[in-house]
Scaffold this active site. Structure first.
Site, mmCIF file in Angstrom:
data_model
loop_
_atom_site.group_PDB
_atom_site.id
_atom_site.type_symbol
_atom_site.label_atom_id
_atom_site.label_comp_id
_atom_site.label_asym_id
_atom_site.label_seq_id
_atom_site.Cartn_x
_atom_site.Cartn_y
_atom_site.Cartn_z
ATOM 1 N N HIS A 1 11.286 -17.025 -12.904
ATOM 2 C CA HIS A 1 10.473 -18.947 -11.883
ATOM 3 C C HIS A 1 9.430 -18.080 -10.571
ATOM 4 C CE1 HIS A 1 11.992 -21.953 -13.578
ATOM 5 N NE2 HIS A 1 13.867 -20.768 -14.513
ATOM 6 N N LYS B 1 8.013 -31.049 -1.438
ATOM 7 C CA LYS B 1 8.644 -30.162 -2.142
ATOM 8 C C LYS B 1 8.366 -28.695 -0.748
ATOM 9 C CE LYS B 1 4.249 -29.042 -3.213
ATOM 10 N NZ LYS B 1 3.921 -28.446 -4.565
ATOM 11 N N ARG B 2 9.910 -27.880 -0.826
ATOM 12 C CA ARG B 2 10.829 -27.015 -0.051
ATOM 13 C C ARG B 2 8.738 -26.379 0.648
ATOM 14 N NH1 ARG B 2 11.022 -21.264 -1.222
ATOM 15 N NH2 ARG B 2 10.503 -21.619 -3.409
ATOM 16 N N LYS C 1 3.605 -22.889 -0.335
ATOM 17 C CA LYS C 1 3.265 -23.743 -0.320
ATOM 18 C C LYS C 1 1.786 -25.149 0.228
ATOM 19 C CE LYS C 1 6.858 -24.443 -2.820
ATOM 20 N NZ LYS C 1 7.173 -24.516 -4.231
ATOM 21 N N THR D 1 7.491 -28.844 -11.171
ATOM 22 C CA THR D 1 7.097 -29.507 -11.627
ATOM 23 C C THR D 1 6.962 -31.100 -11.317
ATOM 24 O OG1 THR D 1 9.594 -30.006 -11.575
ATOM 25 C CG2 THR D 1 9.445 -28.347 -12.718
ATOM 26 N N LYS E 1 5.671 -34.720 -12.612
ATOM 27 C CA LYS E 1 6.416 -35.776 -11.771
ATOM 28 C C LYS E 1 5.910 -37.345 -11.177
ATOM 29 C CE LYS E 1 10.763 -33.227 -11.618
ATOM 30 N NZ LYS E 1 11.469 -32.733 -10.231
#
Length: 807
Positions: free
Chosen positions: A356, A544-545, A550, A652, A656
């Site tokens: 991952h 998100k985290r 990110k 993901t 969504k």
């Protein structure tokens, strides 16, 4: 529409539960009692489905997948199960008779404290799809007493509170005291020969019981369930009566406390020796109990352990469960007396692995001394796996020490769990086309050269029934009206919606649905946090985290630029927009916490300037979770997916957002590449460097000050960081971007900033054309079927697990 017969049965069942467990009638029941009684009736239905499933499994002798993961972010169970069972209106009708709103009962349930982010949500989506598609499946994880943590924002700063979820969540867990197992830690081992077998004896070890609890997961439109088995650690000797009698109450409970700490908290901090030890114990506890369970079930059903690869697929989801490889070897050799070669053949035909991440810090390694001390027999087996592997590699590449070292399962006194997983698995997959290509060219390059046939790709997917049908009933109704209900069971049917991309009536309906969803979310946020946002503004969302790669910080730089523009000219032509963030930072990740603080202080500063807030607002969602996401995704218009190219494996959340009509604003990273391929360049906003351009820039030498010195805009943004917001300077973040001790701005926010803001202006221009933007939204919805978890599971079942569906 509610069925009269079904309603009567449901009513009778609820009243029976209220009477038996709480001694009350509906008129006297509290909301908590009603929530638990209703939940118990649903659990009863799932248990009956499980009984029928087990009978069919016995009759058909099918292969089953066993999915091992440290987390399953399942969210709430009541709402999802009622949707999947098709009983929402029946239960709503019964509860209306009691003057109780079903939606209020949904809110009584806490999100299950079993996961953290994308990894856990993916695992939960897969369990949902496995059930919906009639594939035999069982998941394994730990029954954490406390989840990751409850996030509380205090004066802008993230504070971690215990996530106490079991009082409301344990109603969904069925204890299985008939399946308790034992797990060994520590001590030392000796070996002897007895009756022609090598026998391993354990000395001075600690034995801990693994008590299983089953969480049943229904699939939409299916009559079978997936079982998620969660292990709780407890002491074999639960109570020291002698110490208690002598008044030493702490000592009397010591062994029990030492055992139970293993399943206390998800991802305990590991920046100290005790934390690392606890994480290792957690991981081995999970795999030992799970592999014992799998072997016991197999021998009960099929008698012959040699048929394990034909009847069981064991899947390692990320490296956390990698110790299942030596544990399976241990059981096959020590308990079932197979020879090494036969045991290894069974392991390598049974186990598969999903990678991952390419992030070095997330590719787990364990110190050899720690592994030897905590798991002496497992360490011994890993050494032998590596000795045999290295002997083979040496024969292939004599004298090529660099290549051999990269393949070794052990290096620098650490066991490399990713290498162990790849070596032992018959198939290794990445989670997006880009990511699968990157792992073959980078972290697993030598393995790919050695066994190229082992590597494949399965792009991630989402449970579309949950994230569209359940979460967005308004859009679901429009889809049913225009293309029928076939998309519910077959997400590829969403493609039919594309014929309406030039239909003004449908486009205007889409806009109205989005607005009503924005109103719903705005009301929820105000109710939960007292934060006011205007649904008439554009909702630009990044949830998100919180991690530097990110690049929430890149988004913040853009917001600061807009803020500066409005400070200089409050009448500037800026589309009213609200930036919504939701994220948790790891407790010890100071930089990430500073970014959260920065976001909250910008929001605080803006709130003091009504003239700015009318055009630019910022909101941070406290304790972002699945149930919040189910309300936010349908309300979002812009989906920020802006990680540095090559760093996000898949994502993901991007899927969504897409299926709910948000338009992606992102880099060519992870599954964004495939989203772009699906919708076309005209229906997505792409900016920034490609993976190759990032690699080339690193090779030349990245210097963030170059971009700072050559951009007046960036200099103003950095100066504003130093000056601060709402009276607080953020010079530390300015330093991180320009002159930090390691590599300044290591995820290249400044390098990508100029193009990011240029594409932002393009997006803003398109958004002002209502029909054009709604057309983009419609195209995204219609092309989202490719990213359904059903498609992912079909790929796994066909290409990796070789499963057949239950008839």
């Amino acid at each position: 529409m509610a069925s009269k017969n079904s309603v009567n049965i449901i009513k009778q069942n609820i009243e029976e539960k209220l009477s038996r467990y709480f001694g009350v009638v509906p008129a006297d029941a509290t909301q908590d009692q009603l929530y638990k009684a209703v939940s118990m009736t649903v659990v009863d239905m799932l248990l009956e489905q499980k009984r029928q499933f087990n009978a069919k499994m016995k009759e058909q002798n099918l292969k089953r997948v066993y999915y091992l993961c440290m987390e399953f972010l399942v969210g709430r169970s009541l709402k999802t199960n009622l949707y999947n069972l098709g009983l929402v209106e029946d239960y709503r009708s019964v509860l209306n008779e009691y003057n109780v709103d079903l939606n209020e009962l949904y809110e009584m349930e806490p999100d299950a404290g079993l996961g953290n982010g994308g990894l856990g949500r993916l695992a939960a989506c897969f369990m949902d799809s496995l059930a919906a598609l009639n594939y035999p499946a069982m998941g394994f994880s730990l029954r954490y007493e406390y989840g990751l943590f409850k996030q509380k924002i205090v004066d802008g700063w993230q504070t971690e509170m215990p996530d106490v979820w079991l009082p409301g969540g344990e109603v969904w867990l069925t204890p299985r005291s008939d399946r308790v197992l034992k797990v060994r830690f520590g001590g030392w081992i000796s070996q002897r020969e007895e009756n022609g077998h090598l026998v391993t004896d354990y000395h001075d070890d600690t034995v801990i019981e693994a008590m299983p609890y089953d969480l049943l997961i229904s699939g939409g439109g299916s009559k079978i369930v997936s079982t998620l088995r969660l292990w709780k650690a407890r002491s074999v000797n639960t109570f020291d009566m002698k110490s208690f009698s002598q008044g030493d109450y702490t000592k009397a409970m010591e062994k029990n406390n030492d055992a139970e700490v293993i399943t206390k908290v998800l991802y305990p901090s590991d920046d100290h020796t005790q934390g690392k030890t606890l994480r290792l114990k957690q991981q081995y506890f999970l795999v030992s109990a799970s592999i014992q369970n799998i072997i016991n079930d197999h021998l009960k059903r099929f008698k012959d352990i040699r048929t394990l690869p034909e009847k069981a697929a064991i899947h390692i989801n990320d490296t956390h469960p990698a110790l299942c490889v030596p544990e399976l070897m241990r059981i096959l050799m020590d308990d079932l007396y197979l020879g090494w070669d036969e045991a290894w053949d069974i392991v390598t035909r049974t186990v598969a692995y999903t990678n991952h991440t390419v992030m070095a810090e997330a590719l787990e390694t364990w110190n050899e001394d720690l592994l030897h001390r905590i798991l002496p027999r497992i360490y011994q087996i890993i050494l032998e796996i590596n000795r045999r592997f290295m002997a083979d590699v040496w024969n292939l590449y004599p004298g090529q020490w660099e290549r051999i070292n990269k393949l070794s399962l052990i290096g620098d006194n650490h066991v490399r769990m990713a290498n162990l997983s790849v070596h032992a698995s018959h198939t290794v997959n990445g989670v997006s086309a880009l990511h699968s290509d990157i792992i073959k060219r980078s972290i697993f390059k030598e393995f790919h050269t050695l066994t190229p046939e082992k590597f494949t790709n399965v792009t991630n997917g989402i449970a579309h029934r949950r994230w569209l049908h359940q979460s967005n009933p308004r859009l679901s109704a429009l889809l049913d009206e225009t293309i029928g209900h076939g998309w519910y069971s077959d997400a590829s049917d969403l493609k039919k919606f594309r014929v309406y991309e030039n239909d003004e009536k449908v486009l205007n309906e889409l806009a109205e649905i989005k607005y009503q969803n924005k109103v719903d979310f705005a009301n929820r946020l105000y109710k939960k946090q007292g934060v006011l946002i205007d649904p008439k503004t554009r909702f630009d969302v990044q949830v998100k985290r919180l991690h530097a790669y990110k690049r929430q910080l890149l988004n913040v730089l853009k917001i600061i630029n807009l803020y500066n523009i409005l400070v200089e000219n409050p009448n500037a032509d800026i589309t009213p927009q609200t930036y919504i963030f939701g994220a948790k930072a790891a407790p010890g990740y100071y930089h990430a916490k500073e970014v959260i603080e920065l976001i909250n202080y910008i929001a605080k500063d803006i709130s003091m300037h009504p003239e700015i807030k009318a055009k630019l607002n910022v909101a941070f969602i406290e304790d972002y979770c699945v149930s919040t996401a189910e309300c936010l995704m349908p309300a979002s218009e812009i989906s920020e997916q802006i990680s540095l190219a090559g760093k996000e494996a898949s994502g993901t959340g991007n899927m969504k957002f897409m299926i709910n009509g948000a338009v992606t604003f992102g880099t060519m990273d992870g599954a964004n590449v495939e989203i772009c391929d699906s919708v076309g360049n005209d229906n997505i906003f792409i900016f920034g460097m490609s993976t190759k351009e990032v690699d080339d820039l690193w090779a030349r030498g990245y210097n963030s000050t170059y971009y700072y010195n050559n951009s007046m805009e960036l200099r103003k943004i950095i100066d504003r960081l130093k000056k601060g917001f709402a009276g607080k300077s953020f010079e530390n973040i300015a330093t991180y971007l320009l002159t930090s001790g390691g590599i300044a701005d290591q995820y290249m926010c400044l390098a990508d900033y100029e193009n990011y803001f240029e594409v932002y202006k393009q997006m803003d221009k398109v958004y002002k054309n209502k029909l054009q933007f709604q057309k983009m939204s419609l195209v995204n919805i219609s092309e989202a079927g490719r990213f359904a978890a059903d498609r992912s599971i079909e790929d796994y079942a066909r290409d990796i697990w070789h499963l057949k569906k239950l008839k």
